[in-house]
Design a protein around this motif. Structure first.
Motif, PDB file in Angstrom:
ATOM      1  N   SER A  65       0.807  -1.227   0.000  1.00  0.00           N
ATOM      2  CA  SER A  65       0.000   0.000   0.000  1.00  0.00           C
ATOM      3  C   SER A  65       0.841   1.278   0.000  1.00  0.00           C
ATOM      4  O   SER A  65       0.289   2.373   0.133  1.00  0.00           O
ATOM      5  N   HIS A  66       2.149   1.159  -0.168  1.00  0.00           N
ATOM      6  CA  HIS A  66       2.981   2.378  -0.198  1.00  0.00           C
ATOM      7  C   HIS A  66       4.154   2.169  -1.157  1.00  0.00           C
ATOM      8  O   HIS A  66       5.240   1.732  -0.767  1.00  0.00           O
ATOM      9  N   VAL A  67       3.898   2.457  -2.434  1.00  0.00           N
ATOM     10  CA  VAL A  67       4.929   2.275  -3.462  1.00  0.00           C
ATOM     11  C   VAL A  67       5.087   3.580  -4.232  1.00  0.00           C
ATOM     12  O   VAL A  67       4.099   4.225  -4.588  1.00  0.00           O
ATOM     13  N   HIS A  68       6.332   3.967  -4.486  1.00  0.00           N
ATOM     14  CA  HIS A  68       6.590   5.210  -5.220  1.00  0.00           C
ATOM     15  C   HIS A  68       6.814   4.918  -6.697  1.00  0.00           C
ATOM     16  O   HIS A  68       7.949   4.821  -7.167  1.00  0.00           O
ATOM     17  N   ILE A  69       5.709   4.773  -7.405  1.00  0.00           N
ATOM     18  CA  ILE A  69       5.769   4.550  -8.849  1.00  0.00           C
ATOM     19  C   ILE A  69       5.956   5.890  -9.568  1.00  0.00           C
ATOM     20  O   ILE A  69       5.777   6.956  -8.968  1.00  0.00           O
ATOM     21  N   SER A  97      -0.129   3.519  -5.226  1.00  0.00           N
ATOM     22  CA  SER A  97       0.808   4.636  -5.337  1.00  0.00           C
ATOM     23  C   SER A  97       0.753   5.515  -4.100  1.00  0.00           C
ATOM     24  O   SER A  97      -0.319   5.898  -3.638  1.00  0.00           O
ATOM     25  N   ALA A  98       1.944   5.846  -3.596  1.00  0.00           N
ATOM     26  CA  ALA A  98       2.052   6.821  -2.509  1.00  0.00           C
ATOM     27  C   ALA A  98       2.419   8.178  -3.109  1.00  0.00           C
ATOM     28  O   ALA A  98       3.160   8.942  -2.513  1.00  0.00           O
ATOM     29  N   SER A  99       1.901   8.437  -4.284  1.00  0.00           N
ATOM     30  CA  SER A  99       2.074   9.647  -5.101  1.00  0.00           C
ATOM     31  C   SER A  99       3.280   9.496  -6.028  1.00  0.00           C
ATOM     32  O   SER A  99       4.245   8.814  -5.702  1.00  0.00           O
ATOM     33  N   ALA A 161      -4.732  10.485  -2.667  1.00  0.00           N
ATOM     34  CA  ALA A 161      -4.035  11.756  -2.458  1.00  0.00           C
ATOM     35  C   ALA A 161      -2.996  11.566  -1.365  1.00  0.00           C
ATOM     36  O   ALA A 161      -3.116  10.683  -0.519  1.00  0.00           O
ATOM     37  N   LYS A 162      -1.968  12.419  -1.408  1.00  0.00           N
ATOM     38  CA  LYS A 162      -0.848  12.262  -0.469  1.00  0.00           C
ATOM     39  C   LYS A 162      -0.435  13.615   0.085  1.00  0.00           C
ATOM     40  O   LYS A 162      -0.203  14.559  -0.661  1.00  0.00           O
ATOM     41  N   VAL A 163      -0.320  13.681   1.403  1.00  0.00           N
ATOM     42  CA  VAL A 163       0.138  14.871   2.108  1.00  0.00           C
ATOM     43  C   VAL A 163       1.561  14.622   2.584  1.00  0.00           C
ATOM     44  O   VAL A 163       1.857  13.524   3.073  1.00  0.00           O
ATOM     45  N   GLY A 217       0.574   7.365   6.837  1.00  0.00           N
ATOM     46  CA  GLY A 217       1.557   6.681   5.992  1.00  0.00           C
ATOM     47  C   GLY A 217       2.823   6.395   6.790  1.00  0.00           C
ATOM     48  O   GLY A 217       3.284   7.256   7.529  1.00  0.00           O
ATOM     49  N   HIS A 218       3.373   5.222   6.633  1.00  0.00           N
ATOM     50  CA  HIS A 218       4.548   4.781   7.420  1.00  0.00           C
ATOM     51  C   HIS A 218       4.509   5.353   8.835  1.00  0.00           C
ATOM     52  O   HIS A 218       5.353   6.146   9.211  1.00  0.00           O
ATOM     53  N   CYS A 219       3.523   4.903   9.623  1.00  0.00           N
ATOM     54  CA  CYS A 219       3.359   5.433  10.983  1.00  0.00           C
ATOM     55  C   CYS A 219       4.534   5.045  11.883  1.00  0.00           C
ATOM     56  O   CYS A 219       4.663   5.566  12.988  1.00  0.00           O
ATOM     57  N   SER A 273       5.806  -1.372   1.986  1.00  0.00           N
ATOM     58  CA  SER A 273       7.272  -1.281   1.895  1.00  0.00           C
ATOM     59  C   SER A 273       7.780   0.160   2.003  1.00  0.00           C
ATOM     60  O   SER A 273       8.827   0.406   2.532  1.00  0.00           O
ATOM     61  N   ASP A 274       7.022   1.149   1.477  1.00  0.00           N
ATOM     62  CA  ASP A 274       7.526   2.518   1.289  1.00  0.00           C
ATOM     63  C   ASP A 274       8.841   2.498   0.514  1.00  0.00           C
ATOM     64  O   ASP A 274       9.860   3.028   0.938  1.00  0.00           O
ATOM     65  N   THR A 275       8.783   1.860  -0.638  1.00  0.00           N
ATOM     66  CA  THR A 275       9.912   1.821  -1.562  1.00  0.00           C
ATOM     67  C   THR A 275       9.353   2.006  -2.970  1.00  0.00           C
ATOM     68  O   THR A 275       8.134   1.906  -3.131  1.00  0.00           O
ATOM     69  N   PRO A 276      10.101   2.211  -4.013  1.00  0.00           N
ATOM     70  CA  PRO A 276      11.508   2.599  -3.974  1.00  0.00           C
ATOM     71  C   PRO A 276      11.667   3.981  -3.325  1.00  0.00           C
ATOM     72  O   PRO A 276      10.925   4.903  -3.646  1.00  0.00           O
ATOM     73  N   THR A 277      12.634   4.056  -2.439  1.00  0.00           N
ATOM     74  CA  THR A 277      12.973   5.305  -1.758  1.00  0.00           C
ATOM     75  C   THR A 277      14.469   5.276  -1.525  1.00  0.00           C
ATOM     76  O   THR A 277      15.175   4.481  -2.150  1.00  0.00           O
ATOM     77  N   GLY A 278      14.927   6.102  -0.586  1.00  0.00           N
ATOM     78  CA  GLY A 278      16.340   6.046  -0.224  1.00  0.00           C
ATOM     79  C   GLY A 278      16.708   4.674   0.314  1.00  0.00           C
ATOM     80  O   GLY A 278      17.869   4.261   0.269  1.00  0.00           O
TER      81      GLY A 278
HETATM   82 ZN   LIG Z   1       6.784   7.146   0.870  1.00  0.00          ZN
END
Ligand SMILES: [Zn+2]
Length: 402
Positions: A65-69, A97-99, A161-163, A217-219, A273-278
């Motif tokens: 539920s948290h992917v940076h496409i 998509s996490a935006s 939507a993403k804040v 998101g990623h609490c 996952s909150d990826t791809p990210t750093g």
């Molecule tokens: Zn993220």
């Protein structure tokens, strides 16, 4: 295409209240799940493909539920081609998509933001890299977005939507825009915890409780966590989904599970996952977090699996994430990895060992059968007992250009 799985050892529903399904077989027919538990002989006769699961564990296709496409199967942040197909080899059949924040030169004006979200949503409507379903098009909240933007985007089918990245003087200044989006049915995710990248701002428990997004998101931090007391307040003083991310703080992730359990709030827990990210490209990001939470908390793996399946169904109103008739036919077969000291996938997870992903079916189509290219091989073996499929498996209904 009609696919039947037989000889399943354990079936996990994705619903944490009733995690186990009786029986040992299931049917996928034309992209939807059919009978679950027992299968009529007529279904086997009419099947195009029958796979003997050899006693493995079937779970709903995992939802990240948290992917940076961005666009296509490419991440500019880590300069990697084919990452979504790789995630499918981590058992994931859907990404949310996490935006599209990583699009180079992304617009910050309202017209540009709206156009970006709509373009992303449209570009993934039928495009499934490697079989991955991508829920794309998440409006990046910036000053100047008005009710009319959300009204017209909602009419076009945009709903995310993403804040967390906008040029607001104080994070809570976004609150009226969050309300506008929610009025039009958007699911609003908000960054939680310390800053993620230069230019982003920390978001505290007070900010979240004022904003009331649908998802924290990623609490457990992306990558830096809230204070423990702040996390406890978010659990107790709000109803927002509590999304744990592999890219966050592992101690805070376990605390989230324990707080949710103690306060009877397990419905709200998501693992992503909150990826791809750093943190990188992580095809096994979700299954690794599912395993970590199964071994570091007292919650059983069959319930932890619901945080990346049935709990996503509930929070996002998806038609995937549950092994249930008429849901999207997304199924992942897992098993203890070869050489694991444990006898099956759930025992492996409880022991802290990432299970092997042995097969993935999405939209009722086999994407690979036997072993994933990203996990060790399974202990058990799959066997194809009937195959009328004459050509290579591929997505149906996708237009191919020259
Ligand atoms: Zn993220």
């Amino acid at each position: 295409m009609k696919v039947v799985l037989t000889n399943i050892g354990t079936m996990i529903s994705g619903d944490w209240r009733q995690p186990f399904i009786d029986g040992d077989a299931l049917v996928m027919d034309n992209g939807r799940l059919g009978s679950i538990g027992t299968v009529a002989s007529g279904d086997i006769d009419s099947a195009d493909l029958v796979v003997d699961a050899g006693g493995m564990t079937a779970i709903p296709g995992i939802i990240d539920s948290h992917v940076h496409i961005t666009f296509g199967d490419y991440t500019p942040r880590q300069k990697t081609v084919g990452f979504l197909e790789s995630y499918l080899h981590g058992g994931i059949t859907s990404c949310i998509s996490a935006s599209e924040i990583h699009v180079p030169g992304r617009p910050v004006d309202p017209a540009g933001i709206a156009a970006l979200a709509l373009a992303a949503q449209r570009c993934f409507q039928t495009y499934r890299p490697g079989g991955m379903r991508v829920y794309a098009g998440s409006v990046i909240m910036e000053p100047g977005l008005a009710d009319a933007h959300f009204e017209s985007l909602a009419a076009e089918g945009v709903w995310l939507a993403k804040v967390g990245f906008g040029a607001f003087a104080k994070p809570v200044d976004v609150t009226p825009i969050v309300r506008s989006a929610q009025r039009h049915g958007f699911k609003v995710m908000c960054h939680t915890g310390g800053a993620s990248i230069p230019g982003s701002a920390p978001i505290t428990a007070d900010d979240l409780i004022t904003m009331q997004p649908d998802i924290a998101g990623h609490c457990n931090g992306g990558p830096v966590a809230l204070s423990d007391a702040g996390l406890e307040r978010v659990v107790k003083e709000s109803t927002m989904a509590l999304q744990i991310a592999q890219a966050g703080n592992i101690r805070s992730a376990a605390l989230t599970i324990r707080l949710a359990e103690a306060n009877d709030q397990f419905d709200r827990v998501l693992i992503s996952s909150d990826t791809p990210t750093g943190t990188g490209v992580m095809p096994l990001g979700v299954i690794k977090s599912l395993t970590e939470m199964s071994t570091l908390t007292e919650v059983e793996p069959e319930r932890i699996i619901a945080t990346a399946t049935g709990n996503c169904t509930r929070v996002y109103d998806l038609d995937a994430g549950l092994l249930k008739p008429d849901m999207a036919a997304d199924v992942t077969l897992i098993d203890a990895s070869q050489g694991c000291t444990q006898s099956d996938a759930l025992a492996a997870m409880r022991n802290g060992d990432i299970p092997a992903v042995a097969a993935v079916f999405s939209n009722g189509i086999p994407r690979f059968i036997g072993k994933s290219r990203n996990t060790p091989p399974p202990t058990r073996q799959l066997r194809i007992t009937k195959n009328k499929v004459l050509q290579q498996f591929k997505e149906e209904g996708v237009h191919h250009c020259c």
